[in-house]
Design a protein around this motif. Structure first.
Motif, PDB file in Angstrom:
ATOM      1  N   LEU A  61       0.816  -1.212   0.000  1.00 12.87           N
ATOM      2  CA  LEU A  61       0.000   0.000   0.000  1.00 12.87           C
ATOM      3  C   LEU A  61       0.848   1.259   0.000  1.00 12.87           C
ATOM      4  O   LEU A  61       1.961   1.274   0.523  1.00 12.87           O
ATOM      5  N   GLU A  62       0.276   2.322  -0.579  1.00 18.53           N
ATOM      6  CA  GLU A  62       0.875   3.653  -0.501  1.00 18.53           C
ATOM      7  C   GLU A  62      -0.252   4.654  -0.270  1.00 18.53           C
ATOM      8  O   GLU A  62      -1.374   4.456  -0.748  1.00 18.53           O
ATOM      9  N   LYS A  63       0.054   5.716   0.497  1.00 19.19           N
ATOM     10  CA  LYS A  63      -0.972   6.717   0.769  1.00 19.19           C
ATOM     11  C   LYS A  63      -1.462   7.338  -0.531  1.00 19.19           C
ATOM     12  O   LYS A  63      -0.678   7.635  -1.423  1.00 19.19           O
ATOM     13  N   THR A  78      -7.795   8.501   6.182  1.00 18.03           N
ATOM     14  CA  THR A  78      -6.681   8.491   5.230  1.00 18.03           C
ATOM     15  C   THR A  78      -6.967   7.386   4.232  1.00 18.03           C
ATOM     16  O   THR A  78      -7.364   6.286   4.630  1.00 18.03           O
ATOM     17  N   TRP A  80      -5.759   4.878   0.871  1.00 20.59           N
ATOM     18  CA  TRP A  80      -4.581   4.143   0.417  1.00 20.59           C
ATOM     19  C   TRP A  80      -4.838   3.552  -0.961  1.00 20.59           C
ATOM     20  O   TRP A  80      -5.967   3.193  -1.291  1.00 20.59           O
ATOM     21  N   LEU A 107      -6.374  -0.894   8.951  1.00 25.93           N
ATOM     22  CA  LEU A 107      -6.790  -0.701   7.560  1.00 25.93           C
ATOM     23  C   LEU A 107      -8.095  -1.422   7.273  1.00 25.93           C
ATOM     24  O   LEU A 107      -8.309  -2.555   7.714  1.00 25.93           O
TER      25      LEU A 107
END
Length: 153
Positions: A61-63, A78, A80, A107
């Protein structure tokens, strides 16, 4: 099998630890697997599951940039992306408010394709619509929010 009616869930929502195995697969690859998750139970919604970050594959995962939302119960979310793939279909609350503190950084995945989300051995179906992220399993009953015309229940 005991059934749960979504209209019996509380408002404001409840946070409940679950020992059920939660698993997320994308493109045939398991990217999350835990027996230490939480579920949020809210009137008219199937449960939304939260997985500890330690039980999500590293580096997957990445933001995501450019998307935010606010939950009156949990605070600012937030979003992802799955690297090289799914955009903004995973979210977390980095600093959740009130009783939701235990899910800080955990998550949650939409049970929408290409994700395949499992509770135990059962593959969950997505909550109606594309805004909410509940996981519908065969033990969850009742009319659910998310379909056209239900956003303001």
């Amino acid at each position: 099998m005991a059934q749960e009616n979504v209209w019996d869930y509380p408002r404001p929502p409840a946070l409940e630890k679950t020992s059920k195995r939660l698993k997320v697969v994308v493109d045939g690859k398991e990217i999350a697997n835990t027996t230490e998750g939480y579920r949020v139970l809210e009137t008219s919604h199937p449960p939304t599951y939260y997985i500890p970050p330690r039980d999500v594959a590293k580096g997957v995962l990445e933001k995501a940039a450019g998307r935010s939302s606010f939950c009156e119960w949990k605070g600012s979310a937030t979003y992802w992306n799955v690297k090289g793939g799914v955009k903004q279909k995973v979210w977390s609350y980095e600093q959740p408010t009130g009783k939701f503190g235990p899910i800080a950084g955990y998550l949650s995945f939409y049970a929408h394709p290409p994700f395949r989300c499992f509770v135990g051995e059962e593959e969950a179906q997505q909550q109606p619509g594309d805004f909410y992220g509940g996981w519908k399993t065969s033990d969850i009953i009742g009319e659910m929010k998310g379909a056209p015309g239900t956003m303001h229940w």
